[in-house]
Every structure is written in C-alpha cells, then in structure tokens.
Design an enzyme around this catalytic site. Structure first.
Site, short mmCIF file in Angstrom:
data_model
loop_
_atom_site.label_atom_id
_atom_site.label_comp_id
_atom_site.label_asym_id
_atom_site.label_seq_id
_atom_site.Cartn_x
_atom_site.Cartn_y
_atom_site.Cartn_z
CG ASP A 17 -2.02 0.70 1.00
OD1 ASP A 17 -2.04 1.85 0.24
OD2 ASP A 17 -3.20 0.59 1.83
CG ASP A 112 -3.45 3.88 -3.27
OD1 ASP A 112 -4.34 3.01 -3.57
OD2 ASP A 112 -3.50 4.71 -2.23
CD GLU A 113 -5.79 -0.96 -1.74
OE1 GLU A 113 -5.59 -2.12 -0.92
OE2 GLU A 113 -6.86 -0.31 -1.86
#
Length: 422
Positions: A17, A112-113
DNA sequence: TCTGGGGTCCTAGGACCC
DNA sequence: TCTGGGGTCCTAGGACCC
C-alpha cells in the site's frame, strides 16, 4: 457457499500500500510541498471532498472523503492542490513494474495498492520479511515513493497488517497468529465493515474483532445473513467468500462503466442538464468502444439539491456502444423522471450488463450503425489529442451552453488556472 | 461540515415462465 | 382455478472501498 479456495498449505500474501500516494506524487512534481500540510482533491472553497491528505494535515483531523470546505476550516494553513490522475496512473504503472519483479501473481486492487502471492518464492527472494524489505527498497529506488507492506496467510490478514504497518513499515503476521493479531483491533479495521455495520455491532456490544470471534457463527448468520457468515470467517483471518476468496492476479472483467458530474451550482436549466447528459453519454460510449464492449443496461442517476438520489434503468433488447443510442435512452429516462423545475445537484450515466456480440450480432449491425461507429472512432482520436470538449455530436444540442469545469482532460497547457480568469 | 467520482456486491420485490 | 414453487430477469436502493 463460495468455493473454498484456501489451500492445505499456508499461502504467503503481500499487501503493498503506497503511503499518502496522491500527496507523495504531487511532492515529486513540487518538492516545496514536502513536510507541509497538503490536501489533494480541489480548492478550499470548492464542492468536493479530500482525495488524500499529507500526514501533517492529518494531524489537524483532515482525512480523505472529508468535504474540502471542512478540511479548510480544520486546517486553514493547508495547501490545497488539484488532483492529477495522469500523474497517478503513470506512477502506478511504475509501482506495478517493480512488483512484477517479485512475483508473477500481482493484482492491483486500486491505483495505489496491490496484492502479491509470494507463496513459494523463498528460494528466489528469501523468507517473507527479507523479501519485503528488498521490495520496499526497490520501490523507493525506482519510484521515489514510500510504501507499507503487510504479510499474512490470507488477503485479509495482509491488508489489515499493511494498515497497521503504516507509515513506511513492514509487518508480518506469522501463520497461526492471525486471531491473536486481530483480536485487539476495532471491528472497523475489517475490510467491509463500514460506518453502518460498525454501529450495528456496537449496538450488540461488539467493539473489537476478538468480541466478534467469540460469537456463534449461526448467530451472526441469523442477524446479518450471508454477510454475517463471511464476517465470522474474517474475524478468524480467513478470506471467507466473496472477492477476497479469489486467486491473486486472476483477471476480472469490468462489470460497469459510469461517469457522473456534480454541478458547481445546482441547476434546473433543462438545456444545461441535457447537454451534461449528452457529454456523460459520450464519455461512457467512448470507453465502451475502447474496451470493445457492448452494453444492454443503461442507468440514469439523478441527485436533487436536498441530496435525495434516484436511479432509473432500462435494459435494451440489443446491446449498443453508440453515443446516440445511449443518450436517447438516458434522455428518455430523464424526461420521464425528473421533477420539472427541481434543482439538480448531480447527474450520472452508467452502462452495465455487457455482452460481446460474437458474429451473430455483428451481422445484425446495420450499415448505418457501422458508419456511425467509424465516425465515432475518429471522434475518439480527436478527443485524445484535443480534449473532451473539442468534439460534440452534431444534434439539437450543438452550440448550447456547456458548464465550464476545472477538469483538464487532455492535460493541455494553459487550460488550468490561467484560463479561469475572465 | 454539507457531503466527488469510479467502482463492487448484496438484497428484495415483481414479472414471467414452466 | 383461490393457489404451488423454482428459476431467471429486471429494477431500485444501499453499504462499502479507494
């Protein structure tokens, strides 16, 4: 019940993350933002919410999904920055490339992860913690960004532990210690438990995951149905059905495509409303063509001034990807359901129920439709180069007022702040 | 405080068919 | 005909996630 995909041996799942992703990317473009209270998502007096806040801004209670105006009150000295989706996409691709060095089974869960299945990579990368630190270092070298990594025997454990590892940390939950790790955490930490579920659980005196784990599975099922059953499994750290229970890296087809727009000021002007619906229809149609998808169900979303929201859908006998057909359906729904004269806050257009017309339906496509399709593909190219507003279908809407937005779809210079001046 | 935009999944009721 | 049940499709709304 969903197919149990938990294998006999423990898996090693990483959840990676990125830390304050949007803010960190903006700092790469403007280093003067570093260490300051930064809010990404729009200007302090705009309608909208916070997309991301720097850790400095979070100290003042600012968090994502908070209205921008509230953030401005809580943290007056914060710097407000418009979002730059292209920048985030570009960085996200770099992130993906780094992750691919570590496992063939990578799945971006959002921009974003990501999840990695690291099972069986010990020979190549060493034991989990060593592999994670290597990954963490590579990520910094290649992207200049910080991330946090959670490691566990399920997606759930990996996800929850990455949250505990933040910021810029690594956390491994050793197999067998899942329940012990989860027990002291608030029920809200379980992915899928939001505000409403948290309230229900609190009303039952269930505050911590440990409280949840002590409950009878049957009681949870009785109270919350299918969800309750999954919840019981989650309290033990299992992926227990649903999306979590799928193989990491399995490709999932999109199920819907939508665009919506909130007006800077509520409006009851039918020309403005319908031209917005046309623009949204065009955007949806364009994405359908890019993905080579045909849609059967079209849905209008209508939010009034007082925030009451309705959705109205219609399913077509024959799938389409044409601007005109989509807009026609949407306009019909709108004219039927909009309370004339009522102030509208938001409009949305959604396509779902995709069908790939194999052969058969392609033959049914009339020459007329094919001609339109060719013309629209050309229009797509133009929009790529000159921005969303440069091409409009010739129709009754031509030349009518279009709301000025602060978006900059093509990333054109000079279309941002400076143009907003009269 | 006045609430974005893009998605996924679940529930529940009604229509319709066998 | 006074009463069924399962299956599928469709619609509307809502919780939740980033």
């Amino acid at each position: 019940m969903a197919t149990a995909r938990q294998p006999a041996f423990p898996r090693t799942i990483f959840h990676v993350d990125m830390d304050a992703f949007f803010v960190s990317v903006e700092e790469l473009y403007d280093p003067s933002l570093q260490g300051k209270a930064v809010v990404v998502g729009g200007q302090r007096n705009e309608r909208g919410v916070v997309s991301a806040a720097s850790y400095e801004a979070r100290k003042f209670g600012v968090h994502s999904a908070m209205p921008l105006r509230t953030a401005a009150k809580n943290c007056p000295h914060a710097i407000f920055v418009d979002g730059h989706p292209e920048r985030y996409r570009e960085c996200s691709e770099k992130v993906y490339k780094v992750l691919q060095e570590f496992s063939p089974q990578v799945e971006m869960a959002s921009i974003d992860e990501a999840y990695l299945d690291m099972t069986g990579t010990a020979r190549l990368h060493g034991p989990p913690l060593k592999a994670a630190h290597k990954l963490h270092q590579r990520m910094k070298e290649e992207t200049l960004l910080n991330c946090s990594i959670g490691i566990g025997s399920s997606r759930l454990i990996a996800k929850v532990s990455s949250a505990q590892a933040k910021p810029n940390g690594v956390l491994w939950i050793v197999p067998g210690k899942e329940a012990t790790f989860l027990a002291p955490l608030n029920v809200r930490e379980i992915p899928g438990v939001g505000k409403v579920m948290e309230k229900h659980l609190h009303d039952l005196g269930i505050m911590k995951v440990g409280d949840l784990a002590r409950l009878e599975e049957s009681e949870l099922e009785q109270r919350f149905g299918k969800w309750g059953l999954a919840l019981a499994g989650k309290a033990r750290g299992e992926d227990a059905g649903g999306w979590f229970d799928t193989q990491v890296g399995a490709h999932e087809e999109a199920k819907s495509i939508s665009h919506e727009h909130t007006f800077n000021e509520d409006t009851a002007d039918i020309n403005q409303l319908e031209s917005t619906l046309m623009r949204l229809s065009e955007m949806v149609a364009r994405r359908l063509r890019e993905a080579n998808l045909y849609t059967r169900t079209l849905q209008l979303k209508l939010r009034y001034k007082d925030f009451t929201t309705i959705t109205r859908a219609r399913t077509l006998p024959v799938p389409t990807q044409l601007d005109g057909e989509i807009f026609e359906q949407i306009r019909t729904l709108f004219r039927k359901h909009w309370k004339r004269g009522s102030q509208v806050r938001l409009l949305g257009v959604q396509a779902s129920h995709f069908e790939n017309p194999a052969g058969q339906l392609n033959l049914l496509e009339t020459a007329q439709q094919q001609k339109w399709k060719d013309a629209l593909t050309v229009a797509d190219r133009l929009r790529d180069r000159f921005g969303e507003s440069s091409v409009t279908l010739a129709s009754g809407m031509r030349g009518q007022f279009r709301e000025r937005t602060h978006e900059n779809p093509a990333g054109l210079p000079g279309k941002g702040k400076s143009r907003r001046e009269p």
